[in-house]
Design an enzyme around this catalytic site. Sequence first.
Site, PDB file in Angstrom:
ATOM      1  N   HIS A 276       0.738  -1.045   0.059  1.00  0.00           N
ATOM      2  CA  HIS A 276       0.001  -0.056   0.092  1.00  0.00           C
ATOM      3  C   HIS A 276       0.675   1.251  -0.003  1.00  0.00           C
ATOM      4  O   HIS A 276       1.924   1.347   0.721  1.00  0.00           O
ATOM      5  CB  HIS A 276      -0.966   0.012   1.213  1.00  0.00           C
ATOM      6  CG  HIS A 276      -0.554  -0.106   2.619  1.00  0.00           C
ATOM      7  ND1 HIS A 276      -0.339   1.091   3.538  1.00  0.00           N
ATOM      8  CD2 HIS A 276      -0.461  -1.031   3.489  1.00  0.00           C
ATOM      9  CE1 HIS A 276       0.169   0.973   4.370  1.00  0.00           C
ATOM     10  NE2 HIS A 276       0.136  -0.550   4.495  1.00  0.00           N
ATOM     11  N   ASP A 288       5.729   0.730   7.297  1.00  0.00           N
ATOM     12  CA  ASP A 288       4.419   0.740   7.040  1.00  0.00           C
ATOM     13  C   ASP A 288       3.987   1.566   6.165  1.00  0.00           C
ATOM     14  O   ASP A 288       3.485   2.774   6.499  1.00  0.00           O
ATOM     15  CB  ASP A 288       3.318   0.532   8.087  1.00  0.00           C
ATOM     16  CG  ASP A 288       2.143   0.174   7.993  1.00  0.00           C
ATOM     17  OD1 ASP A 288       1.680  -0.344   6.919  1.00  0.00           O
ATOM     18  OD2 ASP A 288       1.380   0.394   9.040  1.00  0.00           O
ATOM     19  N   GLU A 320      -5.279   1.747   2.367  1.00  0.00           N
ATOM     20  CA  GLU A 320      -5.400   0.582   3.158  1.00  0.00           C
ATOM     21  C   GLU A 320      -5.441   1.115   4.594  1.00  0.00           C
ATOM     22  O   GLU A 320      -6.296   0.217   5.303  1.00  0.00           O
ATOM     23  CB  GLU A 320      -3.966   0.027   3.056  1.00  0.00           C
ATOM     24  CG  GLU A 320      -3.941  -1.363   3.638  1.00  0.00           C
ATOM     25  CD  GLU A 320      -3.318  -1.547   4.984  1.00  0.00           C
ATOM     26  OE1 GLU A 320      -3.349  -2.437   5.614  1.00  0.00           O
ATOM     27  OE2 GLU A 320      -3.118  -0.375   5.712  1.00  0.00           O
ATOM     28  N   GLU A 321      -4.957   2.143   5.085  1.00  0.00           N
ATOM     29  CA  GLU A 321      -5.274   2.275   6.438  1.00  0.00           C
ATOM     30  C   GLU A 321      -6.737   2.732   7.006  1.00  0.00           C
ATOM     31  O   GLU A 321      -6.880   2.638   8.171  1.00  0.00           O
ATOM     32  CB  GLU A 321      -4.135   3.645   6.907  1.00  0.00           C
ATOM     33  CG  GLU A 321      -2.807   2.993   6.565  1.00  0.00           C
ATOM     34  CD  GLU A 321      -2.147   2.219   7.430  1.00  0.00           C
ATOM     35  OE1 GLU A 321      -2.902   1.455   8.365  1.00  0.00           O
ATOM     36  OE2 GLU A 321      -0.846   1.801   7.466  1.00  0.00           O
ATOM     37  N   ASP A 349       3.306  -6.248   3.251  1.00  0.00           N
ATOM     38  CA  ASP A 349       3.099  -5.133   4.018  1.00  0.00           C
ATOM     39  C   ASP A 349       3.825  -5.202   5.282  1.00  0.00           C
ATOM     40  O   ASP A 349       3.688  -6.010   5.790  1.00  0.00           O
ATOM     41  CB  ASP A 349       1.420  -5.119   4.422  1.00  0.00           C
ATOM     42  CG  ASP A 349       1.041  -3.857   5.019  1.00  0.00           C
ATOM     43  OD1 ASP A 349       1.856  -2.773   5.117  1.00  0.00           O
ATOM     44  OD2 ASP A 349      -0.236  -3.672   5.469  1.00  0.00           O
ATOM     45  N   HIS A 443       2.600   2.854  13.423  1.00  0.00           N
ATOM     46  CA  HIS A 443       1.560   3.839  13.260  1.00  0.00           C
ATOM     47  C   HIS A 443       1.895   5.206  13.917  1.00  0.00           C
ATOM     48  O   HIS A 443       0.952   5.791  14.611  1.00  0.00           O
ATOM     49  CB  HIS A 443       0.300   3.293  13.606  1.00  0.00           C
ATOM     50  CG  HIS A 443      -0.684   2.457  12.494  1.00  0.00           C
ATOM     51  ND1 HIS A 443      -1.780   1.910  12.608  1.00  0.00           N
ATOM     52  CD2 HIS A 443       0.048   2.135  11.305  1.00  0.00           C
ATOM     53  CE1 HIS A 443      -1.985   1.191  11.521  1.00  0.00           C
ATOM     54  NE2 HIS A 443      -0.775   1.430  10.698  1.00  0.00           N
TER      55      HIS A 443
HETATM   56 ZN   LIG Z   1       0.342  -1.433   6.321  1.00  0.00          ZN
END
Ligand SMILES: [Zn+2]
Length: 503
Positions: A276, A288, A320-321, A349, A443
């Site tokens: 992604h 990520d 995606e998130e 990912d 994140h």
């Molecule tokens: Zn991811």
Amino acid sequence: MAPSWLAVALMLLGETFAAQLPLAQPAQKSPAISDKELVSSSSLQDHIDADNLLERAKKLYSIAELSFDEYGHPTRVIGSKGHLATLDYIYSTLTTLDDYYTVSNQTFPAVVGNVDESRLVLGQEVPKSARPMSLTPPTKNKQPVYAPVVLVSNLGCDASDYPQGTTGAIALISRGGCAFGTKSALAGEAGAVAAVVYNNEKGSLSGTLGTPSPHHVATFGISDTDAAPYIEKLKGGEKVDGIAYMDAVVNTIYTDNIIAQTKQGDPENCVMLGGHSDSVTEGPGINDDGSGSLTLLEVATHLTKYSVNNCVRFAWWAGEEEGLLGSDYYVDQLTPEENMKIRLFMDYDMLASPNFAYQVYNATNAENPVGSEELRELYVDFYKSNGENFTFIPFDGRSDYDAFIRNGIPGGGIATGAEGVKTEEEKEMFGGVAGDWFDPCYHQICDTVANVNLTAWELNTKLIAHSVATYAVSFEGFPIRTESAMHSFDDKERKYHGPKLLQ
Ligand SMILES: [Zn+2]
Ligand SMILES: *[C@@H]1O[C@H](CO)[C@@H](O)[C@H](O)[C@H]1NC(C)=O
Ligand SMILES: *[C@@H]1O[C@H](CO)[C@@H](O)[C@H](O)[C@H]1NC(C)=O
Ligand SMILES: *[C@@H]1O[C@H](CO)[C@@H](O)[C@H](O)[C@H]1NC(C)=O
Ligand SMILES: *[C@@H]1O[C@H](CO)[C@@H](O)[C@H](O)[C@H]1NC(C)=O
């Protein structure tokens, strides 16, 4: 007179056509492509070098910094300048690869939510664990509402669980049995001004309401322990008042998937892989999923030196998130004929977590489209033949493979870990620190260039080169797709659909 200027005009037109032809029909170049040596796993792997990956990571970080003005920190969340520039970087890299790929953008609508401010008070207290659910609507007029708290019966998955007194109240609902979005909508239909879902397991609770509904009300998650005293009071017939305040918006924006398919190779039998292109709002997303999307770009670049027997299709998903929006949209748009051309989908990912484990999705044929397990074994063999340990991890819907397997396409992939905690045993297997997250910056703002382990990233990029080369050469021994499998998995219940908990 007339004939002569007509001739000139025709000549000019002819020139225009001639000049446009090579652009309009780049297939003219394909003879050169097929002169190339057939790709092999070892030759493709030989091009993989950690230094190239690191250079790309630095470039991606500088791209994330373009969002600084609007967000106050680097991010590549959809809709940001950092994400738009990520798409430009991917697209322009692919289109400079000598017409090897057909590159396309797929624009789709994406629902995004943002909470500017929120507050929950139960009785006299502010429960420390209170978190707004993603995609929550605001409270009425984005103002605080003072209201009694009512305890919802059972798991709040049925309209009859909501007592009369729910009208004008804050509904307190247990987690479990159905999606958070269902609970929020039922609370809204029963007249609640807000909903609070408390955990039925240990710990705090954050999740997403998923697809917006007009019945959704402002919704918080709280921990089991924060909820316990109020549940007891309400069960004992005591009155509890509360305040809910949510200043939030839910909007639809447009963003793009980028798809690149080799011009060469059997277009009826494609090996597909994706990562992604977007990050979360909170940070630049270099692990990520900068790691996955840059690896795809690196492998796509080196593949152009070779010819392929089967078509190879790369995808860079957006959204995606926010809940696998891009990959869902892509698979949803496939006709049954197009669906059948995809022999398998490989999800890449988070390939370089600093406190990594080599994790292989436990994609078995018993629970997934046939072929998933053969793919799993390809990864297992790769780690074994490189003398590395690996673990199996749940194949539970947390990344972009979900739409593929739900629609009958065999899938699988690898990862190096997110917010999971490394065990002592895993420390023995992979090194690193037991008791810490696999990716301590998952994140967060610190998911920078410093947040990748190049050893893991390089080996996993070689693994991806191996997976691409293997299936680009041949699907011999790999199960044939069957139409009957196309709809056998679509109602499978999963805990996740994307990184956030759904229920
Ligand atoms: Zn991811
Ligand atoms: C596709 O998207 C890229 C990246 O945003 C952009 O640079 C390019 O112009 C787009 N191409 C088309 C044909 O829309
Ligand atoms: C993998 O999945 C199968 C079910 O398909 C299950 O029986 C097995 O225990 C799982 N293995 C691991 C290590 O999780
Ligand atoms: C694999 O794990 C074992 C412990 O289970 C450990 O002794 C060994 O060193 C590990 N191998 C590698 C390459 O890290
Ligand atoms: C990456 O992991 C390897 C193997 O565990 C370790 O030797 C190396 O120091 C790590 N690199 C960084 C930058 O953390």
